[in-house]
Design a protein around this motif. Structure first.
Motif, PDB file in Angstrom:
ATOM      1  N   UNK A   1       0.804  -1.128  -0.028  1.00 26.41           N
ATOM      2  CA  UNK A   1       0.093  -0.150   0.149  1.00 26.41           C
ATOM      3  C   UNK A   1       0.762   1.350  -0.139  1.00 26.41           C
ATOM      4  N   UNK A   2       0.379   2.180  -0.732  1.00 24.91           N
ATOM      5  CA  UNK A   2       1.048   3.703  -0.840  1.00 24.91           C
ATOM      6  C   UNK A   2       0.161   4.565  -0.369  1.00 24.91           C
ATOM      7  N   UNK A   3       0.859   5.778   0.053  1.00 26.73           N
ATOM      8  CA  UNK A   3      -0.337   6.908   0.586  1.00 26.73           C
ATOM      9  C   UNK A   3      -0.664   7.698  -0.560  1.00 26.73           C
ATOM     10  N   UNK A   4      -0.151   7.591  -1.564  1.00 27.79           N
ATOM     11  CA  UNK A   4      -0.124   8.720  -2.703  1.00 27.79           C
ATOM     12  C   UNK A   4      -0.293   7.861  -4.126  1.00 27.79           C
ATOM     13  N   UNK A   5      -1.099   8.326  -5.056  1.00 24.03           N
ATOM     14  CA  UNK A   5      -1.404   7.403  -6.251  1.00 24.03           C
ATOM     15  C   UNK A   5      -0.014   7.474  -7.240  1.00 24.03           C
ATOM     16  N   UNK A   6       0.807   8.731  -6.914  1.00 24.64           N
ATOM     17  CA  UNK A   6       2.259   8.794  -7.520  1.00 24.64           C
ATOM     18  C   UNK A   6       3.009   8.017  -7.268  1.00 24.64           C
ATOM     19  N   UNK A   7       3.084   7.790  -6.018  1.00 26.14           N
ATOM     20  CA  UNK A   7       3.942   6.718  -5.554  1.00 26.14           C
ATOM     21  C   UNK A   7       3.793   5.443  -5.819  1.00 26.14           C
ATOM     22  N   UNK A   8       2.525   5.041  -6.011  1.00 31.02           N
ATOM     23  CA  UNK A   8       1.978   3.661  -6.374  1.00 31.02           C
ATOM     24  C   UNK A   8       2.479   3.552  -7.757  1.00 31.02           C
ATOM     25  N   UNK A   9       2.188   4.540  -8.660  1.00 34.02           N
ATOM     26  CA  UNK A   9       2.423   4.386  -9.923  1.00 34.02           C
ATOM     27  C   UNK A   9       3.895   4.163  -9.976  1.00 34.02           C
ATOM     28  N   UNK A  10       4.601   4.966  -9.507  1.00 38.00           N
ATOM     29  CA  UNK A  10       6.198   5.176  -9.668  1.00 38.00           C
ATOM     30  C   UNK A  10       6.629   3.457  -9.159  1.00 38.00           C
ATOM     31  N   UNK A  11       6.293   2.945  -8.152  1.00 39.84           N
ATOM     32  CA  UNK A  11       6.594   1.586  -7.516  1.00 39.84           C
ATOM     33  C   UNK A  11       6.023   0.511  -8.534  1.00 39.84           C
ATOM     34  N   UNK A  12       5.045   0.804  -9.215  1.00 38.36           N
ATOM     35  CA  UNK A  12       4.483  -0.142 -10.198  1.00 38.36           C
ATOM     36  C   UNK A  12       5.506  -0.259 -11.391  1.00 38.36           C
ATOM     37  N   UNK A  13       5.857   0.974 -11.871  1.00 29.58           N
ATOM     38  CA  UNK A  13       6.657   1.134 -13.078  1.00 29.58           C
ATOM     39  C   UNK A  13       7.935   0.458 -12.987  1.00 29.58           C
ATOM     40  N   UNK A  14       8.452   0.581 -11.811  1.00 32.76           N
ATOM     41  CA  UNK A  14       9.881  -0.039 -11.252  1.00 32.76           C
ATOM     42  C   UNK A  14       9.857  -1.476 -10.969  1.00 32.76           C
ATOM     43  N   UNK A  15       8.698  -2.027 -10.771  1.00 34.85           N
ATOM     44  CA  UNK A  15       8.387  -3.421 -10.824  1.00 34.85           C
ATOM     45  C   UNK A  15       8.286  -3.993 -12.027  1.00 34.85           C
ATOM     46  N   UNK A  16       7.699  -3.242 -13.101  1.00 28.49           N
ATOM     47  CA  UNK A  16       7.760  -3.617 -14.582  1.00 28.49           C
ATOM     48  C   UNK A  16       9.118  -3.912 -15.095  1.00 28.49           C
ATOM     49  N   UNK A  17      10.165  -2.739 -14.625  1.00 23.97           N
ATOM     50  CA  UNK A  17      11.220  -2.806 -15.224  1.00 23.97           C
ATOM     51  C   UNK A  17      12.002  -3.945 -14.666  1.00 23.97           C
TER      52      UNK A  17
END
Length: 79
Positions: free
Chosen positions: A41-57
């Motif tokens: 879980x992440x407090x902000x949508x921006x942090x969640x999207x950044x983490x998701x993008x990093x997991x893809x890469x």
């Protein structure tokens, strides 16, 4: 004739809202059954999207999704 067109437009908008709401409210069990895994879980949508993008890469996931799960955004991953 305008009233019929207006009512039809309102009906379509309402139907679209109901379908979108049903998809967004999918239970975690159904998400897990379709190959999604809750990660963190992440407090902000921006942090969640950044983490998701990093997991893809970095970790080779094919998809990610950030869903609001009060009080945070849950990062869901799919291989």
């Amino acid at each position: 004739m305008r009233q019929k067109a207006a009512r039809f437009g309102v009906t379509l908008a309402l139907a679209g809202t109901l379908v979108a709401g049903a998809l967004a409210a999918a239970t975690p069990a159904s998400a897990t059954a379709s190959g999604w895994t809750a990660y963190k879980g992440y407090r902000t949508l921006q942090n969640c999207v950044s983490a998701g993008t990093a997991k893809l890469v970095m970790d080779g996931y094919k998809e990610y999704d950030c869903r609001w799960d009060s009080p945070y955004y849950m990062l869901w991953l799919k291989k």
